[in-house]
Design an enzyme around this catalytic site. Sequence first.
Site, PDB file in Angstrom:
ATOM      1  N   ASP A 193      -7.283  23.925  22.453  1.00 17.37           N
ATOM      2  CA  ASP A 193      -8.423  24.720  22.572  1.00 17.37           C
ATOM      3  C   ASP A 193      -8.584  25.553  23.678  1.00 17.37           C
ATOM      4  O   ASP A 193      -9.658  25.370  24.424  1.00 17.37           O
ATOM      5  CB  ASP A 193      -9.625  23.682  22.503  1.00 17.37           C
ATOM      6  CG  ASP A 193      -9.562  22.414  23.500  1.00 17.37           C
ATOM      7  OD1 ASP A 193      -8.649  22.594  24.575  1.00 17.37           O
ATOM      8  OD2 ASP A 193     -10.718  21.656  23.490  1.00 17.37           O
ATOM      9  N   LYS A 226     -15.453  17.181  35.302  1.00 17.62           N
ATOM     10  CA  LYS A 226     -16.734  17.491  35.196  1.00 17.62           C
ATOM     11  C   LYS A 226     -17.723  16.913  36.577  1.00 17.62           C
ATOM     12  O   LYS A 226     -18.529  16.036  36.342  1.00 17.62           O
ATOM     13  CB  LYS A 226     -17.247  17.193  34.023  1.00 17.62           C
ATOM     14  CG  LYS A 226     -16.436  17.805  32.779  1.00 17.62           C
ATOM     15  CD  LYS A 226     -17.126  17.661  31.590  1.00 17.62           C
ATOM     16  CE  LYS A 226     -16.182  18.255  30.413  1.00 17.62           C
ATOM     17  NZ  LYS A 226     -14.997  17.834  30.074  1.00 17.62           N
TER      18      LYS A 226
END
Length: 406
Positions: free
Chosen positions: A117, A171
């Site tokens: 992706d 993250k």
Amino acid sequence: MSTKGVILIGGPSKGTRFRPLSLDKPKPLFELAGKAMIWHQISALAKVKGLNEVILLGVYEDRVLEQFLRESRREFPGVQINYLREFRALGTAGGLYHFRDAILRGKPDQIFILNADICSTFPLSEMQAFHGTHRGVGTIVGKQVPKGTEQRFGVMVVDGETKQAIHYVEKPESWVSSMINTGVYLFDKSIFDEIKVAMEEKSKIAAEDPTSDPDDIIHLEQDVITRLAANRKLYVYETKDYWSQIKTAGSALPANAHYLSTSPPSFLTPPTTKGNPHPNGPEIVGSVFIDPSAQIDPSAKIGPNVSIGKNVVVGKGVRVLESIVLEGSVLEKNSVVIYSIVGAGCKIGAWARVSGEPEDLAAVKPQKTVTILADHVTVAKEVCVRSCIVLPQKVLHKSSANEVLL
Ligand code: GTP
């Protein structure tokens, strides 16, 4: 040197932010510039010297990928293309480890691992040359991103001199570094030893802590890369080229535009001069892909950055820009499609207007939305749909803006 490529394609429970476009078709097969998302990875891998096999690793049922595999094998006869299916999602490193024997068959010296992706220029030969200059276990492609957006990615602190990743956080909640993990890796075969150690460490921690959640999913990022960075076994090849993630449905539009801009001119629809259109074709602006089976009225104007799929019918006076129109859709006369994705089998009525706004991927909190019509949506004539997400089979008789239409 013998090399293999593995593309991590996930499964039906992944890519939820891509809905509703992934409801009827797996996200890795969504077409960008007329080719499946993962075709672009395969095409880049097929250009690497000495690469003889590409393995798609995922959780989709085999039948879902059958046709794509058949077509890709025909298109890339120089490489074997195989699909390995995890019995359930094992995590980005768990699946690799589970299938280590199949991946190591034929004794490859190096293995490229690519996320499905992402949209990238895939500088694989350059990273391979860089990999040859150090003795680390792996090379990861890094990219600097605008300040404030790092929290969406895995970030690395890089030693400016040696180019070693010395710290990795997935993250991060506060700023650590603006150099992100792009999901493009090259590893020596010893990566499997590293995954094994990461698995053992994870199960040891789980055994010692009764409150921990004993999942047996192994993430390449959190479980393996973090350790490799701490042990200075990973090197960073920085790219300044275009790169973007394809997470939300709207993020498919910039990826489509990028792949159109890098497609060979022979693949794109040739431009026609304004005021003097090609006798049998529409007016084309900028980079546009039109499948040869589509029927486009010569009075239509298409582009820039448009992909039109198989058997699409575009009527008189239609205007399409910055959009993707999927297989079998019909755009009736004088309709307009701007910054939108029109799913397969949709019908846009005469004088209707389907429009959105470009998402700013560099914005800290992207707010604007493109319009997404899922498959088999009908927009009645003269209806305007602006910045909406519309679920499959819906029939829209009245105009809407900024809504999710269920
Ligand atoms: P998110 O932002 O939370 O989506 O995380 P991410 O960008 O790090 O993506 P993630 O780690 O979920 O996925 C990276 C790539 O691996 C994507 O192409 C996924 O489809 C794929 N992937 C994720 N989990 C699995 C898995 O369990 N097995 C396989 N084979 N692929 C996976």
